[in-house]
Motif scaffolding. Sequence first.
Motif, PDB file in Angstrom:
ATOM      1  N   THR A 126       0.871  -1.176   0.000  1.00  0.00           N
ATOM      2  CA  THR A 126       0.000   0.000   0.000  1.00  0.00           C
ATOM      3  C   THR A 126       0.906   1.223   0.000  1.00  0.00           C
ATOM      4  N   GLY A 127       0.953   1.893  -1.139  1.00  0.00           N
ATOM      5  CA  GLY A 127       1.914   2.994  -1.273  1.00  0.00           C
ATOM      6  C   GLY A 127       3.318   2.420  -1.208  1.00  0.00           C
ATOM      7  N   ASP A 128       4.095   2.888  -0.229  1.00  0.00           N
ATOM      8  CA  ASP A 128       5.454   2.368  -0.043  1.00  0.00           C
ATOM      9  C   ASP A 128       5.551   1.405   1.127  1.00  0.00           C
ATOM     10  N   VAL A 129       4.419   1.038   1.718  1.00  0.00           N
ATOM     11  CA  VAL A 129       4.421   0.158   2.890  1.00  0.00           C
ATOM     12  C   VAL A 129       4.107  -1.274   2.472  1.00  0.00           C
ATOM     13  N   LEU A 130       5.051  -2.159   2.751  1.00  0.00           N
ATOM     14  CA  LEU A 130       4.891  -3.580   2.463  1.00  0.00           C
ATOM     15  C   LEU A 130       4.609  -4.305   3.772  1.00  0.00           C
ATOM     16  N   SER A 131       3.493  -5.027   3.816  1.00  0.00           N
ATOM     17  CA  SER A 131       3.111  -5.801   4.991  1.00  0.00           C
ATOM     18  C   SER A 131       3.100  -7.273   4.604  1.00  0.00           C
ATOM     19  N   VAL A 132       3.879  -8.067   5.326  1.00  0.00           N
ATOM     20  CA  VAL A 132       4.027  -9.495   5.024  1.00  0.00           C
ATOM     21  C   VAL A 132       3.527 -10.313   6.208  1.00  0.00           C
ATOM     22  N   ASP A 133       2.588 -11.223   5.938  1.00  0.00           N
ATOM     23  CA  ASP A 133       2.072 -12.139   6.953  1.00  0.00           C
ATOM     24  C   ASP A 133       2.626 -13.526   6.658  1.00  0.00           C
ATOM     25  N   VAL A 134       3.111 -14.193   7.714  1.00  0.00           N
ATOM     26  CA  VAL A 134       3.717 -15.513   7.560  1.00  0.00           C
ATOM     27  C   VAL A 134       3.222 -16.436   8.660  1.00  0.00           C
ATOM     28  N   ALA A 135       2.792 -17.632   8.275  1.00  0.00           N
ATOM     29  CA  ALA A 135       2.474 -18.689   9.236  1.00  0.00           C
ATOM     30  C   ALA A 135       3.632 -19.676   9.212  1.00  0.00           C
ATOM     31  N   VAL A 136       4.301 -19.806  10.349  1.00  0.00           N
ATOM     32  CA  VAL A 136       5.475 -20.673  10.487  1.00  0.00           C
ATOM     33  C   VAL A 136       5.066 -21.898  11.296  1.00  0.00           C
ATOM     34  N   ASP A 148      14.006  -3.974   1.594  1.00  0.00           N
ATOM     35  CA  ASP A 148      15.032  -3.107   2.178  1.00  0.00           C
ATOM     36  C   ASP A 148      16.269  -3.893   2.626  1.00  0.00           C
ATOM     37  N   GLY A 149      16.187  -5.239   2.554  1.00  0.00           N
ATOM     38  CA  GLY A 149      17.340  -6.087   2.859  1.00  0.00           C
ATOM     39  C   GLY A 149      17.444  -6.541   4.288  1.00  0.00           C
ATOM     40  N   ASP A 150      16.633  -5.998   5.190  1.00  0.00           N
ATOM     41  CA  ASP A 150      16.711  -6.393   6.592  1.00  0.00           C
ATOM     42  C   ASP A 150      16.125  -7.788   6.794  1.00  0.00           C
ATOM     43  N   PRO A 151      16.916  -8.736   7.348  1.00  0.00           N
ATOM     44  CA  PRO A 151      16.387 -10.069   7.619  1.00  0.00           C
ATOM     45  C   PRO A 151      15.691 -10.118   8.991  1.00  0.00           C
ATOM     46  N   HIS A 152      14.662 -10.932   9.079  1.00  0.00           N
ATOM     47  CA  HIS A 152      13.922 -11.139  10.317  1.00  0.00           C
ATOM     48  C   HIS A 152      13.784 -12.640  10.504  1.00  0.00           C
ATOM     49  N   GLU A 153      14.311 -13.189  11.614  1.00  0.00           N
ATOM     50  CA  GLU A 153      14.158 -14.610  11.930  1.00  0.00           C
ATOM     51  C   GLU A 153      12.869 -14.788  12.714  1.00  0.00           C
ATOM     52  N   LEU A 154      12.003 -15.683  12.230  1.00  0.00           N
ATOM     53  CA  LEU A 154      10.716 -15.876  12.883  1.00  0.00           C
ATOM     54  C   LEU A 154      10.578 -17.311  13.384  1.00  0.00           C
ATOM     55  N   PRO A 155      10.161 -17.473  14.640  1.00  0.00           N
ATOM     56  CA  PRO A 155       9.899 -18.806  15.184  1.00  0.00           C
ATOM     57  C   PRO A 155       8.498 -19.253  14.766  1.00  0.00           C
ATOM     58  N   PRO A 156       8.111 -20.458  15.160  1.00  0.00           N
ATOM     59  CA  PRO A 156       6.744 -20.921  14.839  1.00  0.00           C
ATOM     60  C   PRO A 156       5.682 -19.944  15.339  1.00  0.00           C
ATOM     61  N   GLY A 157       4.613 -19.854  14.569  1.00  0.00           N
ATOM     62  CA  GLY A 157       3.502 -18.974  14.913  1.00  0.00           C
ATOM     63  C   GLY A 157       3.095 -18.126  13.717  1.00  0.00           C
ATOM     64  N   HIS A 158       2.179 -17.211  13.962  1.00  0.00           N
ATOM     65  CA  HIS A 158       1.727 -16.282  12.926  1.00  0.00           C
ATOM     66  C   HIS A 158       2.387 -14.929  13.188  1.00  0.00           C
ATOM     67  N   HIS A 159       2.945 -14.340  12.132  1.00  0.00           N
ATOM     68  CA  HIS A 159       3.704 -13.101  12.278  1.00  0.00           C
ATOM     69  C   HIS A 159       3.351 -12.128  11.162  1.00  0.00           C
ATOM     70  N   THR A 160       3.504 -10.843  11.468  1.00  0.00           N
ATOM     71  CA  THR A 160       3.397  -9.778  10.468  1.00  0.00           C
ATOM     72  C   THR A 160       4.644  -8.924  10.559  1.00  0.00           C
ATOM     73  N   VAL A 161       5.273  -8.727   9.404  1.00  0.00           N
ATOM     74  CA  VAL A 161       6.458  -7.869   9.325  1.00  0.00           C
ATOM     75  C   VAL A 161       6.112  -6.751   8.345  1.00  0.00           C
ATOM     76  N   VAL A 162       6.382  -5.514   8.776  1.00  0.00           N
ATOM     77  CA  VAL A 162       6.041  -4.349   7.960  1.00  0.00           C
ATOM     78  C   VAL A 162       7.306  -3.548   7.681  1.00  0.00           C
ATOM     79  N   SER A 163       7.398  -3.078   6.451  1.00  0.00           N
ATOM     80  CA  SER A 163       8.565  -2.288   6.069  1.00  0.00           C
ATOM     81  C   SER A 163       8.171  -1.212   5.075  1.00  0.00           C
ATOM     82  N   ASP A 164       8.789  -0.035   5.205  1.00  0.00           N
ATOM     83  CA  ASP A 164       8.674   0.992   4.175  1.00  0.00           C
ATOM     84  C   ASP A 164       9.672   0.639   3.097  1.00  0.00           C
ATOM     85  N   ARG A 165       9.215   0.623   1.864  1.00  0.00           N
ATOM     86  CA  ARG A 165      10.114   0.274   0.764  1.00  0.00           C
ATOM     87  C   ARG A 165      11.071   1.364   0.454  1.00  0.00           C
TER      88      ARG A 165
END
Length: 165
Positions: A126-136, A148-165
């Motif tokens: 949405t615009g420059d905002v990227l929202s990523v939902d992941v079920a691990v 943007d290149g930033d890595p995020h390590e996610l454990p089991p569960g449902h997660h949302t990671v948001v970044s400005d592009r």
Amino acid sequence: NHLSTAFLATPFLLPVLAETGHLDVAYDLLFQDTEPSWLVMVDRGATTVWEEWGGVDVDGKPHASLNHYSKGAVISFLHQHVAGLQLLEPGYRRFRVAPRPGGGISSARAHHQSPHGRIEVSWTLTGDVLSVDVAVPPGTTAEVVLPDGDPHELPPGHHTVVSDR
């Protein structure tokens, strides 16, 4: 921006373009709607991928196989680059989510039934905002890498990671 690959090269074209800094060209090819292209098949009523780019001509006459793998390999590009779901370890014990927005696509989603459970990925731009939902799933780890290149390590569960592009 039309395909000129043969049977064996077609599955590699879009991923190689995306991985070598030509994502815009990959999306141009993906969305091409004149022959030869994947969208011609869709426009002519295909529910499978044809052996020949012009498998059904403009008059509706079929040619060769109308259910063929070679050009259907585009699905790996959709999963691994558009949705961003990539295998890192056997059995998806570790996997990466690295969506590559482009080509006017503002959202995507994919899932994979791994030996550990269902992996789900969805994203919206949405615009420059990227929202990523992941079920691990249990027993797995996800590495989310946003544009943007930033890595995020996610454990089991449902997660949302948001970044400005």
